[in-house]
Motif scaffolding. Sequence first.
Motif, PDB file in Angstrom:
ATOM      1  N   SER A   1      53.691  45.732  18.179  1.00  0.00           N
ATOM      2  CA  SER A   1      53.793  46.539  16.961  1.00  0.00           C
ATOM      3  C   SER A   1      54.992  47.477  17.004  1.00  0.00           C
ATOM      4  O   SER A   1      55.669  47.676  15.994  1.00  0.00           O
ATOM      5  N   ASP A   2      55.253  48.056  18.189  1.00  0.00           N
ATOM      6  CA  ASP A   2      56.400  48.951  18.330  1.00  0.00           C
ATOM      7  C   ASP A   2      57.719  48.209  18.113  1.00  0.00           C
ATOM      8  O   ASP A   2      58.603  48.697  17.420  1.00  0.00           O
ATOM      9  N   VAL A   3      57.846  47.028  18.719  1.00  0.00           N
ATOM     10  CA  VAL A   3      59.067  46.243  18.565  1.00  0.00           C
ATOM     11  C   VAL A   3      59.258  45.860  17.104  1.00  0.00           C
ATOM     12  O   VAL A   3      60.320  46.086  16.513  1.00  0.00           O
ATOM     13  N   ALA A   4      58.226  45.295  16.489  1.00  0.00           N
ATOM     14  CA  ALA A   4      58.313  44.859  15.091  1.00  0.00           C
ATOM     15  C   ALA A   4      58.539  46.048  14.158  1.00  0.00           C
ATOM     16  O   ALA A   4      59.364  45.976  13.240  1.00  0.00           O
ATOM     17  N   GLY A   5      57.825  47.134  14.405  1.00  0.00           N
ATOM     18  CA  GLY A   5      57.946  48.320  13.561  1.00  0.00           C
ATOM     19  C   GLY A   5      59.299  48.988  13.658  1.00  0.00           C
ATOM     20  O   GLY A   5      59.738  49.673  12.727  1.00  0.00           O
TER      21      GLY A   5
ATOM     22  N   LEU B   1      54.944  37.955  18.328  1.00  0.00           N
ATOM     23  CA  LEU B   1      55.381  38.451  19.641  1.00  0.00           C
ATOM     24  C   LEU B   1      54.217  38.492  20.619  1.00  0.00           C
ATOM     25  O   LEU B   1      54.391  38.199  21.807  1.00  0.00           O
ATOM     26  N   GLY B   2      53.047  38.825  20.119  1.00  0.00           N
ATOM     27  CA  GLY B   2      51.861  38.819  20.977  1.00  0.00           C
ATOM     28  C   GLY B   2      51.505  37.415  21.424  1.00  0.00           C
ATOM     29  O   GLY B   2      51.235  37.184  22.610  1.00  0.00           O
ATOM     30  N   GLU B   3      51.524  36.482  20.480  1.00  0.00           N
ATOM     31  CA  GLU B   3      51.152  35.098  20.783  1.00  0.00           C
ATOM     32  C   GLU B   3      52.166  34.400  21.684  1.00  0.00           C
ATOM     33  O   GLU B   3      51.805  33.745  22.647  1.00  0.00           O
ATOM     34  N   LYS B   4      53.442  34.525  21.366  1.00  0.00           N
ATOM     35  CA  LYS B   4      54.473  33.750  22.060  1.00  0.00           C
ATOM     36  C   LYS B   4      54.959  34.379  23.360  1.00  0.00           C
ATOM     37  O   LYS B   4      55.396  33.669  24.262  1.00  0.00           O
ATOM     38  N   PHE B   5      54.912  35.706  23.448  1.00  0.00           N
ATOM     39  CA  PHE B   5      55.487  36.371  24.608  1.00  0.00           C
ATOM     40  C   PHE B   5      54.482  37.216  25.387  1.00  0.00           C
ATOM     41  O   PHE B   5      54.846  37.876  26.348  1.00  0.00           O
ATOM     42  N   GLY B   6      53.244  37.210  24.940  1.00  0.00           N
ATOM     43  CA  GLY B   6      52.193  37.923  25.655  1.00  0.00           C
ATOM     44  C   GLY B   6      52.298  39.435  25.606  1.00  0.00           C
ATOM     45  O   GLY B   6      51.714  40.120  26.437  1.00  0.00           O
ATOM     46  N   LEU B   7      53.035  39.963  24.627  1.00  0.00           N
ATOM     47  CA  LEU B   7      53.120  41.422  24.504  1.00  0.00           C
ATOM     48  C   LEU B   7      51.784  41.954  23.995  1.00  0.00           C
ATOM     49  O   LEU B   7      51.151  41.336  23.135  1.00  0.00           O
ATOM     50  N   ASP B   8      51.363  43.091  24.536  1.00  0.00           N
ATOM     51  CA  ASP B   8      50.118  43.664  24.032  1.00  0.00           C
ATOM     52  C   ASP B   8      50.342  44.175  22.608  1.00  0.00           C
ATOM     53  O   ASP B   8      51.472  44.294  22.142  1.00  0.00           O
ATOM     54  N   ASN B   9      49.250  44.465  21.915  1.00  0.00           N
ATOM     55  CA  ASN B   9      49.332  44.835  20.493  1.00  0.00           C
ATOM     56  C   ASN B   9      50.253  46.017  20.238  1.00  0.00           C
ATOM     57  O   ASN B   9      51.032  46.006  19.290  1.00  0.00           O
ATOM     58  N   ASP B  10      50.151  47.054  21.089  1.00  0.00           N
ATOM     59  CA  ASP B  10      50.974  48.243  20.887  1.00  0.00           C
ATOM     60  C   ASP B  10      52.453  47.938  21.063  1.00  0.00           C
ATOM     61  O   ASP B  10      53.286  48.357  20.253  1.00  0.00           O
ATOM     62  N   ALA B  11      52.799  47.198  22.120  1.00  0.00           N
ATOM     63  CA  ALA B  11      54.204  46.866  22.385  1.00  0.00           C
ATOM     64  C   ALA B  11      54.762  45.980  21.274  1.00  0.00           C
ATOM     65  O   ALA B  11      55.880  46.211  20.788  1.00  0.00           O
TER      66      ALA B  11
ATOM     67  N   ASN C   1      63.665  48.301  25.966  1.00  0.00           N
ATOM     68  CA  ASN C   1      62.222  48.487  25.902  1.00  0.00           C
ATOM     69  C   ASN C   1      61.588  47.879  27.158  1.00  0.00           C
ATOM     70  O   ASN C   1      61.648  46.667  27.358  1.00  0.00           O
ATOM     71  N   THR C   2      60.978  48.708  27.983  1.00  0.00           N
ATOM     72  CA  THR C   2      60.390  48.223  29.240  1.00  0.00           C
ATOM     73  C   THR C   2      59.182  47.320  29.012  1.00  0.00           C
ATOM     74  O   THR C   2      58.801  46.572  29.910  1.00  0.00           O
ATOM     75  N   ALA C   3      58.603  47.359  27.824  1.00  0.00           N
ATOM     76  CA  ALA C   3      57.448  46.501  27.523  1.00  0.00           C
ATOM     77  C   ALA C   3      57.861  45.044  27.308  1.00  0.00           C
ATOM     78  O   ALA C   3      57.027  44.147  27.370  1.00  0.00           O
TER      79      ALA C   3
END
Length: 188
Positions: free
Chosen positions: A95-99, A83-93, A20-22
């Motif tokens: 959500s995609d990883v978790a989903g 993932l957003g809080e700890k790694f700075g991933l945007d909401n979409d990225a 995943n490039t995100a």
Amino acid sequence: MFEQLTELVKQFGVDAVVNNTAVPNEHNEAVMNEASSSILDGLKGIVANGNVADLAGLFQGNNASDASNPVVQQLTEKLSESLGEKFGLDNDAASDVAGSLIPKVLGSLVNKAKDPNDSSFQISDIIGAISGENSQTSGGIMDAISKYGGQFGLDQDGDGQVGISDAVEAISKKTGGLGGLLGKLFGK
């Protein structure tokens, strides 16, 4: 249990995280460790909050990999936020990883736990890990239920054995929940 869960996350994390490039490559391992921790902590939280029926629903049928399952939804949201809080991933990225990860990991975990020919996950270990009990204590509870449960009318599915399927059925019938099931076993 955590080690086996981590292995499942790594197995399904290749597509969801590594390719995943995100997700920056330097965070791949940390993201997968966070997923493992998030799943285990989330399951513990469900038990701690008394949502045993939701957890029992996870083990019924083949809905553990269904994104609409309440447990899957709750754990997916928790991991996405983390993932957003700890790694700075945007909401979409995030959500995609978790989903992508949560339904696959939970589906595999439940299928392995229900498969009598697969010893990598034992129901007693899962119960112990999420209830905060050590595996010997949890195993003792499950052994006692299996050994003596038939005498107390706990064989819900009539197969001559008392196991997790009976506990799930008892909980799903809302006949006093797991506490009622264990209460019958211990004469309460």
